[in-house]
Motif scaffolding. Structure first.
Motif, PDB file in Angstrom:
ATOM      1  N   UNK A   9     -92.190 -10.195 162.778  1.00  0.00           N
ATOM      2  CA  UNK A   9     -92.290  -8.971 161.983  1.00  0.00           C
ATOM      3  C   UNK A   9     -91.149  -8.853 160.974  1.00  0.00           C
ATOM      4  N   UNK A  10     -90.013  -9.466 161.283  1.00  0.00           N
ATOM      5  CA  UNK A  10     -88.867  -9.363 160.384  1.00  0.00           C
ATOM      6  C   UNK A  10     -89.010 -10.280 159.177  1.00  0.00           C
ATOM      7  N   UNK A  11     -89.489 -11.508 159.400  1.00  0.00           N
ATOM      8  CA  UNK A  11     -89.540 -12.495 158.322  1.00  0.00           C
ATOM      9  C   UNK A  11     -90.958 -12.805 157.835  1.00  0.00           C
ATOM     10  N   UNK A  12     -91.958 -12.184 158.435  1.00  0.00           N
ATOM     11  CA  UNK A  12     -93.329 -12.408 157.980  1.00  0.00           C
ATOM     12  C   UNK A  12     -93.605 -11.698 156.654  1.00  0.00           C
ATOM     13  N   UNK A  13     -94.587 -12.206 155.928  1.00  0.00           N
ATOM     14  CA  UNK A  13     -94.961 -11.642 154.631  1.00  0.00           C
ATOM     15  C   UNK A  13     -96.350 -11.021 154.711  1.00  0.00           C
ATOM     16  N   UNK A  14     -96.467  -9.813 154.174  1.00  0.00           N
ATOM     17  CA  UNK A  14     -97.757  -9.123 154.128  1.00  0.00           C
ATOM     18  C   UNK A  14     -98.190  -8.952 152.680  1.00  0.00           C
ATOM     19  N   UNK A  15     -99.511  -9.023 152.469  1.00  0.00           N
ATOM     20  CA  UNK A  15    -100.079  -8.827 151.142  1.00  0.00           C
ATOM     21  C   UNK A  15    -101.361  -8.000 151.256  1.00  0.00           C
ATOM     22  N   UNK A  16    -101.540  -7.084 150.322  1.00  0.00           N
ATOM     23  CA  UNK A  16    -102.759  -6.285 150.237  1.00  0.00           C
ATOM     24  C   UNK A  16    -103.364  -6.502 148.849  1.00  0.00           C
ATOM     25  N   UNK A  17    -104.674  -6.771 148.820  1.00  0.00           N
ATOM     26  CA  UNK A  17    -105.386  -7.000 147.562  1.00  0.00           C
ATOM     27  C   UNK A  17    -106.520  -5.984 147.437  1.00  0.00           C
ATOM     28  N   UNK A  18    -106.590  -5.365 146.267  1.00  0.00           N
ATOM     29  CA  UNK A  18    -107.677  -4.417 145.999  1.00  0.00           C
ATOM     30  C   UNK A  18    -108.323  -4.820 144.671  1.00  0.00           C
ATOM     31  N   UNK A  19    -109.617  -5.121 144.717  1.00  0.00           N
ATOM     32  CA  UNK A  19    -110.303  -5.667 143.537  1.00  0.00           C
ATOM     33  C   UNK A  19    -111.519  -4.824 143.171  1.00  0.00           C
ATOM     34  N   UNK A  20    -111.710  -4.653 141.841  1.00  0.00           N
ATOM     35  CA  UNK A  20    -112.868  -3.949 141.299  1.00  0.00           C
ATOM     36  C   UNK A  20    -113.471  -4.779 140.169  1.00  0.00           C
ATOM     37  N   UNK A  21    -114.804  -4.950 140.171  1.00  0.00           N
ATOM     38  CA  UNK A  21    -115.536  -5.610 139.085  1.00  0.00           C
ATOM     39  C   UNK A  21    -116.646  -4.678 138.631  1.00  0.00           C
ATOM     40  N   UNK A  22    -116.963  -4.767 137.325  1.00  0.00           N
ATOM     41  CA  UNK A  22    -118.090  -3.974 136.825  1.00  0.00           C
ATOM     42  C   UNK A  22    -118.657  -4.610 135.565  1.00  0.00           C
ATOM     43  N   UNK A  23    -119.993  -4.659 135.502  1.00  0.00           N
ATOM     44  CA  UNK A  23    -120.682  -5.064 134.276  1.00  0.00           C
ATOM     45  C   UNK A  23    -120.822  -3.845 133.373  1.00  0.00           C
ATOM     46  N   UNK A  24    -120.576  -4.040 132.078  1.00  0.00           N
ATOM     47  CA  UNK A  24    -120.624  -2.915 131.138  1.00  0.00           C
ATOM     48  C   UNK A  24    -122.064  -2.503 130.850  1.00  0.00           C
ATOM     49  N   UNK A  25    -122.907  -3.468 130.506  1.00  0.00           N
ATOM     50  CA  UNK A  25    -124.299  -3.163 130.203  1.00  0.00           C
ATOM     51  C   UNK A  25    -125.053  -2.834 131.492  1.00  0.00           C
ATOM     52  N   UNK A  26    -125.974  -1.894 131.409  1.00  0.00           N
ATOM     53  CA  UNK A  26    -126.706  -1.467 132.595  1.00  0.00           C
ATOM     54  C   UNK A  26    -127.869  -2.401 132.870  1.00  0.00           C
ATOM     55  N   UNK A  27    -127.985  -2.830 134.121  1.00  0.00           N
ATOM     56  CA  UNK A  27    -129.083  -3.702 134.522  1.00  0.00           C
ATOM     57  C   UNK A  27    -130.277  -2.872 134.987  1.00  0.00           C
ATOM     58  N   UNK A  28    -131.424  -3.516 134.986  1.00  0.00           N
ATOM     59  CA  UNK A  28    -132.668  -2.828 135.316  1.00  0.00           C
ATOM     60  C   UNK A  28    -132.630  -2.207 136.711  1.00  0.00           C
TER      61      UNK A  28
END
Length: 682
Positions: free
Chosen positions: A139-158
């Motif tokens: 716990x002292x020397x371990x590394x933690x990472x959090x990733x938060x991702x968002x994707x979006x198409x601009x044009x609207x699909x059917x």
């Protein structure tokens, strides 16, 4: 020994003289370059997340070249088996390395290889790899990472357009929004203890509705390494790869690429799974023990899978991972799958012998729709497969292979040899035979097909370094399909050829010429009597990479030519310009590409790798007439927080009024996408 130290001093002096001229290349750039080399000849989707994760884990815990093994060096995907053997032999013969640039004295290692290795290896004294692990240190020397991702198409699909159903209610074909979202947590303590959680929702999937609540996909992994005689322990989701991949290979498999010598499957054993791929993993427990020179691995997996079930049976697995409509949701987790796996290998002085066993049970039988091409596909609820694999060194020859058999007596065998007749020439020969009856769930070996069956062929690859700063790579692959294939109604033959020349006159300037030719057979369309015809495609590519300080420029031009007995010969053309810059005064990196393509015939389509946000990749297909541009931004807010942003747009100029089909159809000639990623390290 004095002679050795004199050479080392000269190499180090040369390094410091050139260091001021050397361009800055980030870890992401290095991994992207390696991945692009692997995928340049492939039209198949490859798990970039796992590929990236495996390499980037070595950045925090680099391999100590003075205290490493062949198995560890195989994690460096850009090194071939001959280079790995030469590194180990040099250290055995001359003792510990004193500087990384001493690698220049080793046959088959050039400055390009060394530049790639710099981020993943170091030079140090030998240490005990089986040091006790203390909970407080984790716990002292371990590394933690959090990733938060968002994707979006601009044009609207059917699929997101509102319609009125039979009850007069307003609804959309897709249950959810058009936003892609994933959330990850990863913990790593010196690559000895690793665990994490992955959650994902694809575009169109509901996050909170009557149809579904929460993320669509959840994955947990835990892995512990080198604890006493326990080499490995995995819990949750994991991958398994053994031998040459004829029984198990859920990792990064061997395939044809510009790394022409890298056709030997890397036996990685059990490894944690942290990708968003919703299919290619096991779920349960597995462990590996070392008992002297014997290594024993056993694992058990139980998980649900997607399938199109009806009448308590199913015709095929559903592998898209998409659950956007009522029909797609009906396939989710409709199948229960259990797998038991065992692998044992014995290490001798100049050889290693392995045995692999797999048994899978389904709660519903698979019964493919009866067609001539799938006559030999697996049918039933239980499948058992076993194999023998080997690696051996005899003189200058590195031999490798695996032979497997299924419970219905389908046989598969792959065998090959790597050797270097001189220090400037390396060759590999690989022969394979996959019976039409050989059809297993988890095989992923060297093949022209994506399915490991109904194929035999021979591959010859050569790498030549005739002069300083020059490297030539070539391969020839001739294959035969003894039974029918999907879309090809007769036994057929095919050939692939590749020739590549690389020239690096300076450390910051690289040029690449590539010529590829392939010939295959296809079904004739519109004929009353089924028949096949020969189809050929040739492509020539030139690439220039230049860097100066924090600036990098990359140009690519490619022309292809397709010809067949039933179609007029066509020519396709594409070119792009990449510009990358890392600012000095602010922690910002900007990347831009503009691409033009002209491929009016589908046979002339192009697949081109492009950079993306972290843990993502793109190999879009270009067909028609148009252009595409994108820009990536990476900004480090502080030592803990970083953000990535990408905008990409494809514009077609061939008069089309729609893009895509079905519920993914877009009205217009433009397609635009946004991606955003936030990473927090602590």
């Amino acid at each position: 020994m004095l002679h050795k130290y004199l050479i080392i001093c000269i190499l180090c002096w040369g390094h410091f003289q050139l260091k001021a001229q050397n361009s800055v290349q980030s870890i992401d750039d290095i991994i992207n370059d390696i991945f692009e080399q692997y995928t340049a000849e492939s039209e198949e989707s490859i798990d970039y997340e796992s590929f990236y994760s495996d390499l980037v884990s070595l950045v925090d815990s680099p391999l100590n070249l003075n205290n490493t093994s062949k198995e560890e060096l195989e994690k460096l995907a850009f090194l071939n088996d001959i280079q790995i053997e030469n590194i180990l032999y040099y250290i055995y013969q001359h003792g510990q390395l004193n500087t990384i640039y001493e690698l220049q004295l080793i046959d088959g290692i050039d400055m390009t290889d060394i530049k790639r290795m710099l981020q993943f290896v170091n030079i140090g004294d030998k240490v005990d790899k089986n040091k006790p692990i203390y909970f407080k240190e984790i716990w002292k020397f371990g590394n933690s990472e959090v990733y938060y991702r968002l994707d979006k198409s601009i044009e609207q699909k059917k699929g997101y357009l509102k319609t009125t159903n039979s009850d007069g209610l307003s609804t959309t074909p897709y249950f959810g929004s058009s936003v892609y979202n994933s959330l990850k947590y990863n913990f790593n303590y010196k690559n000895a203890i690793r665990f994490g959680l992955t959650m994902e929702k694809d575009p169109g999937e509901a996050f909170w509705s009557n149809a579904h609540k929460g993320y669509d996909f959840y994955s947990f992994h835990f892995q512990a390494n080198n604890i006493g005689k326990l080499k490995n322990l995995v819990l949750g989701d994991y991958r398994a790869s053994f031998g040459q991949g004829l029984v198990f290979n859920s990792g990064f498999g061997s395939s044809k690429s510009s790394y022409v010598l890298n056709v030997v499957s890397r036996d990685n054993g059990l490894k944690k799974f942290s990708s968003t791929d919703e299919n290619n993993y096991f779920r349960g427990i597995g462990t590996t023990f070392n008992i002297g020179k014997t290594e024993v691995t056993g694992f058990y997996s139980t998980k649900t899978s997607d399938a199109d079930t009806a009448n308590n049976q199913f015709t095929s697995f559903y592998k898209t991972g998409l659950h956007r409509t009522l029909n797609e949701l009906s396939k989710k987790n409709s199948l229960h799958q259990q797998t038991i796996g065992l692998h044992t290998n014995w290490t001798f002085k100049m050889a290693r012998l392995g045995f692999t066993f797999a048994h899978t049970e389904l709660d519903k039988p698979i019964k493919p729709d009866l067609s001539a091409y799938n006559l030999f596909y697996f049918s039933g609820k239980q499948q058992t497969t076993a194999s023998l694999d080997y690696r051996a060194r005899i003189g200058i020859f590195n031999l490798f292979g695996e032979t497997a058999i299924t419970n219905n007596y389908g046989i598969a065998s792959i065998n090959g040899a790597l050797y270097s007749p001189t220090s400037k020439v390396s060759l590999v020969t690989l022969w394979r035979y996959y019976s039409p009856k050989y059809d297993t769930f988890y095989a992923n070996a060297f093949s022209e097909n994506t399915r490991i069956n109904n194929e035999k062929g021979i591959y010859i690859g050569t790498e030549i370094r005739p002069f300083s700063k020059w490297k030539f790579s070539t391969y020839i692959d001739s294959y035969h399909f003894p039974w029918l294939k999907y879309g090809v109604g007769a036994p057929t033959w095919g050939q692939d050829y590749l020739l590549q020349a690389e020239y690096s006159p300076k450390r910051n300037l690289q040029m690449n010429w590539r010529l590829k030719y392939e010939q295959k057979a296809k079904n004739s369309s519109g004929n009353t009597i089924p028949s096949t015809y020969n189809y050929a495609k040739a492509a020539i590519r030139y690439q220039l990479l230049f860097s100066y300080g924090n600036f990098t420029s990359k140009n690519l031009i490619e022309v292809n030519y397709s010809d067949s007995a039933h179609k007029t010969a066509k020519i396709g053309f594409t070119a792009y310009q990449d510009l990358n810059y890392s600012f000095k005064k602010i922690p910002l990196t900007a990347e831009f590409r503009y691409l033009f393509f002209d491929a009016s015939n589908y046979d002339n389509r192009f697949y081109l790798y492009e950079k993306d946000i972290l843990y993502a990749f793109s190999i879009p297909m270009f067909y028609g007439l148009g252009s595409r541009y994108y820009f990536n931004l990476k900004y480090n807010l502080n030592n803990h927080l970083s953000i990535w942003f990408k905008f990409a747009q494809t514009i077609y100029g061939d008069g089309r009024r729609t893009i895509g089909s079905g519920n993914d159809e877009i009205v217009g000639n433009r397609k635009s996408d946004l991606r955003f990623l936030l990473r927090y390290k602590f």
